[in-house]
Design an enzyme around this catalytic site. Structure first.
Site, short mmCIF file in Angstrom:
data_model
loop_
_atom_site.label_atom_id
_atom_site.label_comp_id
_atom_site.label_asym_id
_atom_site.label_seq_id
_atom_site.Cartn_x
_atom_site.Cartn_y
_atom_site.Cartn_z
N TYR A 125 0.86 -1.19 0.00
CA TYR A 125 0.00 0.00 0.00
C TYR A 125 0.89 1.23 0.00
CZ TYR A 125 -3.02 3.75 1.66
OH TYR A 125 -3.68 4.94 1.78
N GLU A 213 -3.34 7.73 -4.11
CA GLU A 213 -3.28 6.45 -3.40
C GLU A 213 -3.12 5.29 -4.39
OE1 GLU A 213 -5.85 4.97 0.24
OE2 GLU A 213 -6.91 4.51 -1.61
#
Lengths: 403, 291
Positions: A125, A213
């Protein structure tokens, strides 16, 4: 302003970031040709079909009409059309769509990157955003990719790492290496990550994003580092520098009334209550919504008419609020400072008359310069309008008309 | 006494000759603010509103000994204007401009750390010391002279609070509009601290809104260091998660940014929190009577 996955990926590519390649289509008929082209370009024989909507959780979400998930795999060219048809044009509900399905107007047909190879593939992530408290941009990253990051933050916060960027010198090499080491990488994958992170950061700063993101950030079995998804929010204040990205705005993703209000220069957010409101100033508008709640109603909207509450703007605001059939009353709350209350009152009366009959009671609270004259003007207009000067009086009137 | 600005402040206006700058500079002069000149690059040497216009803030400072600046420059150039003011030796910079890109503000805020200056805003109504100086866009008449200080993120809600305080028989020392952007020069805690240290201020109204944690930080500071009663309100109890409510900074991200969470922390820290914005003045009067 939010961007779609395919738009975010195209920006990443332009900054030298490796991404999962794909082709976006808006018609089922185009799907097979797109898949063939992608196959020729990337060698992929399986395809990932991904709904393009502004919401996360697409993979676990469900298309109302077909029962298909929002992200599915076509194991061969022969399955592409069927898989695309299961998503395109349907309404996708995910954990982030607030109970209502979002219409899917585009799907991304992407290469399969989960192929077997010399090493285990891994999902990470990574995101870049502003840390308000520190006043600095921060890179947040974790070995726990591919899942809900809020879940990771709550249950295993030690697996979430942060790297702050000093605005005077920018992102430094040692920081990038630290990130790659903390993700447990070595060899070729380490090198690739050291290339990936600065490119991602440059993209974030370069386009004036307020969030970038990547989840999952993927290490392939042959040690490439690629962005498999991209979720981008643009800083609205920076858009004037980037007409090319401003043009990527997809208005079909937004509430049509909000788009209309935006075009009229009104700051409007649609909510699901029963009392509409029209206020000057964002803070006072939020406070007015709170007053409505305390008076036994629920705000139907947030609406900041700004400093020039003239007849034209008030009329437009009335039209926008009245589009909502749930609205049972409207509270207008204007603190007239530089702008005189009697002018605003005249604007309200004129707007009311232009519209004709307004089917719900209106409560007008005008405070500030010439508030008394304004109240008299409203009271003598003969319209179905209740007037108040103090905020508490307005709150009591809301309670009264709802009773 | 008072904080940040007073009748001796020597004020210049950046973006002096533009429409906003002209209008509000006139209003400030009418209020009695000591406006000593203005800056518009390329228009130096002219006179505007009977005051000299300079090309640079440095020129303005050396000619007028200005120590305070108010900025009405468009968003694309506003961060630059803030840095120019700091570099020229301005001590209090009030930036009214709304819509400055966050990345610009990150750099400007970092840059001015190297100077002895204080930035208020951006995206704020400014600062007013009642009866002495208005360095902002607020309606001056609302701010009756008195003993209560106000710290607020928003414009009209500040006017509302000042009006209620005045009608409750008190009045204002200084009201500081800190601004509704994600990056601002002076935080709630810093503004509260200024007012706590001001001998003329006897009570403080602290108005916040959803988003960020400035109010929570201020509340904890007040618990440790507070010497005067504080009445608090947080706007946005009814705002949904994930939507920006007008101000770029007014957005609920995590559970700590909600109005409810902020109010809970403020109450725990001894702040007199009102749920209704209509009760700010009444609560202040009650608290001051029981002091």
């Amino acid at each position: 302003m939010n961007l779609h996955e395919y738009q975010g990926k195209s920006i990443l590519k332009s900054y030298g970031v490796a991404v999962q390649e794909g082709i976006v289509v808006d018609k089922v008929e185009d799907a097979v040709a797109a898949a063939k082209k992608l196959s020729e370009e990337t060698g992929t024989s399986w395809f990932v079909v991904k709904a393009q909507i502004h919401a996360g959780g697409r993979g676990k979400g469900t298309v109302e009409e077909t029962g298909s998930h929002g992200v599915v795999i076509a194991k061969g060219l022969d399955q592409v059309e069927e898989k695309v048809a299961g998503i395109l044009g349907g309404h996708l509900t995910t954990l982030q769509t607030n109970g209502k399905g979002k219409k899917v107007n585009q799907v991304l047909i992407a290469q399969d990157v989960y192929y077997p190879g010399e090493s285990e593939p891994q999902e990470f992530y990574m995101s870049v955003l502003l840390d308000r408290e520190k006043g600095r941009n921060v890179i947040i990253y974790s070995t726990e990719g591919g899942m809900d990051i809020e879940h990771v933050a709550e249950h295993t916060p030690e697996k979430l790492h942060k790297e702050f960027v000093d605005p005077r010198v920018g992102l430094q090499g040692f920081q990038v290496r630290k990130i790659a080491f903390n993700l447990g990488l070595s060899g070729e994958a380490f090198k690739q990550m050291c290339k990936f992170v600065p490119c991602l950061y440059n993209a974030y700063e370069g386009i004036d994003a307020s969030m970038f993101e990547i989840n999952p950030l993927f290490k392939t079995s042959d040690n490439k580092i690629i962005a498999v998804d991209a979720k981008v929010t643009m800083d609205g204040n920076g858009l004037f520098r980037h007409p090319e990205y401003a043009a990527m705005r997809d208005k079909t993703e937004e509430d049509p009334t909000e788009v209309e209000a935006d075009e009229a220069g009104l700051n409007f957010v649609k909510l699901d209550g029963n009392v509409g409101c029209m206020v000057n100033g964002a803070g006072l508008a939020m406070a007015t919504m709170d007053i409505i709640k305390l008076s036994g109603g629920n705000p139907a909207n947030f609406l900041d008419v700004g400093g020039t509450a003239n007849a034209e703007r008030v009329e437009k605001a009335f039209h926008i609020i009245l589009k909502d059939p749930n609205v049972k009353a409207i509270l207008i709350n204007i603190f007239g400072g530089i702008v005189r209350c009697d002018r605003v009152a005249q604007g309200i009366v004129d707007a009311y008359k232009n519209i004709g009959e307004i089917p719900v009671p209106i409560i007008v609270r005008l405070q500030g310069t010439n508030a008394v004259e304004a109240k008299r003007l409203i009271d003598e207009s003969g319209l179905n309008v209740h007037s108040a000067v103090q905020l508490q009086e307005a709150a009591d009137l809301v309670k009264e008309v709802l009773a | 006494m008072s904080v940040l600005v007073n009748k001796n402040s020597r004020v210049i206006v950046q973006g002096f000759t533009g429409s906003e700058g002209t209008f509000h500079a006139s209003q400030m002069i009418e209020y009695g603010t000591n406006v000593v000149g203005g800056v518009t690059p390329g228009k130096g040497g002219n006179t505007h509103l009977d005051r000299p216009v300079f090309n640079t803030v440095a020129d303005a400072v050396s000619s007028t000994q200005a120590d305070t600046s108010i900025i009405f420059v468009p968003p694309a150039f506003a961060a630059d204007a803030i840095m120019e003011a700091a570099e020229a030796g301005i001590k209090v910079i009030v930036c009214i401009t709304e819509g400055i890109p966050v990345n610009d503000m990150i750099k400007a805020k970092e840059y001015i750390k190297g100077f002895e200056t204080r930035l208020i805003g951006p995206n704020c109504p400014g600062v007013i010391t009642a009866g002495e100086a208005k360095v902002g866009i607020m309606p001056g008449f609302v701010f009756k002279q008195g003993k209560i200080g106000i710290v607020s993120k928003s414009g009209t809600l500040t006017y509302e609070a000042a009006d209620q305080v005045a009608k409750a028989g008190m009045g204002i020392t200084t009201a500081i509009g800190i601004g509704g952007d994600p990056i601002i020069g002076t935080t709630t805690r810093e503004a509260v601290e200024l007012l706590m240290n001001d001998p003329e201020t006897e009570g403080i109204v602290m108005i916040g809104e959803i988003g960020g944690n400035l109010e929570a930080i201020a509340a904890k500071w007040i618990k440790e260091n507070g010497t005067k009663p504080v009445v608090g309100f947080i706007a946005g109890e009814t705002a949904p998660k994930g939507r920006t409510m007008g101000h770029a900074g007014a957005i609920v991200g995590g559970t700590d940014d909600t109005a409810e969470a902020k109010k809970r922390i403020m109450r725990e820290c001894g702040i007199h929190v009102v749920d209704s914005p209509a009760q700010i003045g009444a609560k202040m009067a009650e608290v001051m009577a029981n002091k």
